[in-house]
Design a protein around this motif. Sequence first.
Motif, mmCIF file in Angstrom:
data_model
loop_
_atom_site.group_PDB
_atom_site.id
_atom_site.type_symbol
_atom_site.label_atom_id
_atom_site.label_comp_id
_atom_site.label_asym_id
_atom_site.label_seq_id
_atom_site.Cartn_x
_atom_site.Cartn_y
_atom_site.Cartn_z
ATOM 1 N N VAL A 35 11.850 4.643 1.647
ATOM 2 C CA VAL A 35 11.790 3.874 0.426
ATOM 3 C C VAL A 35 11.879 2.491 0.432
ATOM 4 O O VAL A 35 11.138 1.579 -0.068
ATOM 5 C CB VAL A 35 12.430 4.662 -0.425
ATOM 6 C CG1 VAL A 35 12.722 3.813 -2.017
ATOM 7 C CG2 VAL A 35 11.896 5.867 -1.151
ATOM 8 N N GLU A 36 13.065 2.485 1.216
ATOM 9 C CA GLU A 36 13.678 0.995 1.469
ATOM 10 C C GLU A 36 12.722 0.018 2.231
ATOM 11 O O GLU A 36 12.496 -0.933 2.157
ATOM 12 C CB GLU A 36 14.825 0.922 1.550
ATOM 13 C CG GLU A 36 15.984 1.295 0.749
ATOM 14 C CD GLU A 36 16.060 0.714 -0.476
ATOM 15 O OE1 GLU A 36 15.687 -0.396 -0.570
ATOM 16 O OE2 GLU A 36 15.936 1.488 -1.443
ATOM 17 N N CYS A 37 11.932 0.863 3.417
ATOM 18 C CA CYS A 37 11.226 0.292 4.231
ATOM 19 C C CYS A 37 9.870 -0.370 3.728
ATOM 20 O O CYS A 37 9.561 -1.325 3.691
ATOM 21 C CB CYS A 37 10.732 1.174 5.223
ATOM 22 S SG CYS A 37 9.277 0.819 6.593
ATOM 23 N N LEU A 38 9.315 0.426 2.544
ATOM 24 C CA LEU A 38 8.222 0.222 1.902
ATOM 25 C C LEU A 38 8.756 -1.113 0.813
ATOM 26 O O LEU A 38 8.039 -2.096 0.676
ATOM 27 C CB LEU A 38 7.701 1.403 1.061
ATOM 28 C CG LEU A 38 6.938 2.297 1.927
ATOM 29 C CD1 LEU A 38 6.378 3.529 1.219
ATOM 30 C CD2 LEU A 38 5.975 1.881 2.861
ATOM 31 N N ARG A 39 9.842 -0.773 0.296
ATOM 32 C CA ARG A 39 10.388 -1.834 -0.494
ATOM 33 C C ARG A 39 10.440 -3.467 -0.092
ATOM 34 O O ARG A 39 10.163 -4.223 -0.575
ATOM 35 C CB ARG A 39 11.607 -1.645 -1.297
ATOM 36 C CG ARG A 39 11.980 -2.378 -2.466
ATOM 37 C CD ARG A 39 13.471 -2.003 -3.113
ATOM 38 N NE ARG A 39 13.627 -0.353 -3.285
ATOM 39 C CZ ARG A 39 13.075 -0.061 -4.311
ATOM 40 N NH1 ARG A 39 12.614 -0.934 -5.268
ATOM 41 N NH2 ARG A 39 13.199 1.452 -4.788
ATOM 42 N N SER A 40 10.687 -3.093 1.232
ATOM 43 C CA SER A 40 11.019 -4.411 2.022
ATOM 44 C C SER A 40 9.553 -5.124 2.214
ATOM 45 O O SER A 40 9.594 -6.341 2.375
ATOM 46 C CB SER A 40 11.654 -4.262 3.416
ATOM 47 O OG SER A 40 10.916 -3.690 4.348
ATOM 48 N N LEU A 41 8.523 -4.417 2.290
ATOM 49 C CA LEU A 41 7.201 -5.013 2.266
ATOM 50 C C LEU A 41 6.696 -5.342 0.710
ATOM 51 O O LEU A 41 5.679 -6.198 0.917
ATOM 52 C CB LEU A 41 6.304 -4.037 2.613
ATOM 53 C CG LEU A 41 6.506 -3.480 4.357
ATOM 54 C CD1 LEU A 41 5.364 -2.270 4.296
ATOM 55 C CD2 LEU A 41 6.040 -4.541 4.852
ATOM 56 N N GLY A 42 7.474 -5.149 -0.332
ATOM 57 C CA GLY A 42 6.943 -5.636 -1.505
ATOM 58 C C GLY A 42 6.133 -4.576 -2.229
ATOM 59 O O GLY A 42 5.582 -4.948 -3.207
ATOM 60 N N LEU A 43 6.605 -3.257 -1.812
ATOM 61 C CA LEU A 43 5.727 -2.146 -2.367
ATOM 62 C C LEU A 43 6.825 -1.151 -2.593
ATOM 63 O O LEU A 43 7.499 -0.532 -1.855
ATOM 64 C CB LEU A 43 4.590 -1.640 -1.392
ATOM 65 C CG LEU A 43 3.800 -0.539 -1.879
ATOM 66 C CD1 LEU A 43 2.879 -0.973 -3.149
ATOM 67 C CD2 LEU A 43 2.688 -0.215 -0.803
ATOM 68 N N SER A 44 6.790 -0.482 -4.204
ATOM 69 C CA SER A 44 7.561 0.556 -4.314
ATOM 70 C C SER A 44 6.753 1.716 -4.515
ATOM 71 O O SER A 44 5.546 1.766 -4.857
ATOM 72 C CB SER A 44 8.235 0.171 -5.530
ATOM 73 O OG SER A 44 7.551 0.173 -6.730
#
Length: 136
Positions: A35-44
Amino acid sequence: MFDYSTKVRVRYAETDQMGYVYYGNYASYYEVGRVECLRSLGLSYKALEDQGIMMPVLECHTKYLAPGKYDELLTVKTVIKEMPSVRITFNYEIYNEAEKLINQGETTLVFVNMETGRPCRVPESMEKLLSPFFDK
């Protein structure tokens, strides 16, 4: 390849009688990692769901190398090694505070159209964000 690291503190409720992380909780740490990996890309995950896409887990593999312990601040390193298509695979390495590798894992998730309940291709929004890390 894309990787991202995040921290997770081991809570008392996540341990067994010996003060070690209960084995079933590593899957939760993997979820935090992805979840945090994707959030770091700007995607939740919420944004994906708003686009009509869900990502159920298809497979989960875990290798226990050493115990995590109560109140340790663990580092969860999450790696996407290949550009996703209908599936996305996340690889995990979990390190303790002494930077010792204590756990390795892998999850494969499938993209599913929430309206039809059928597998679908990686959402365009995710493909655009990840493609710079996989260009040849």
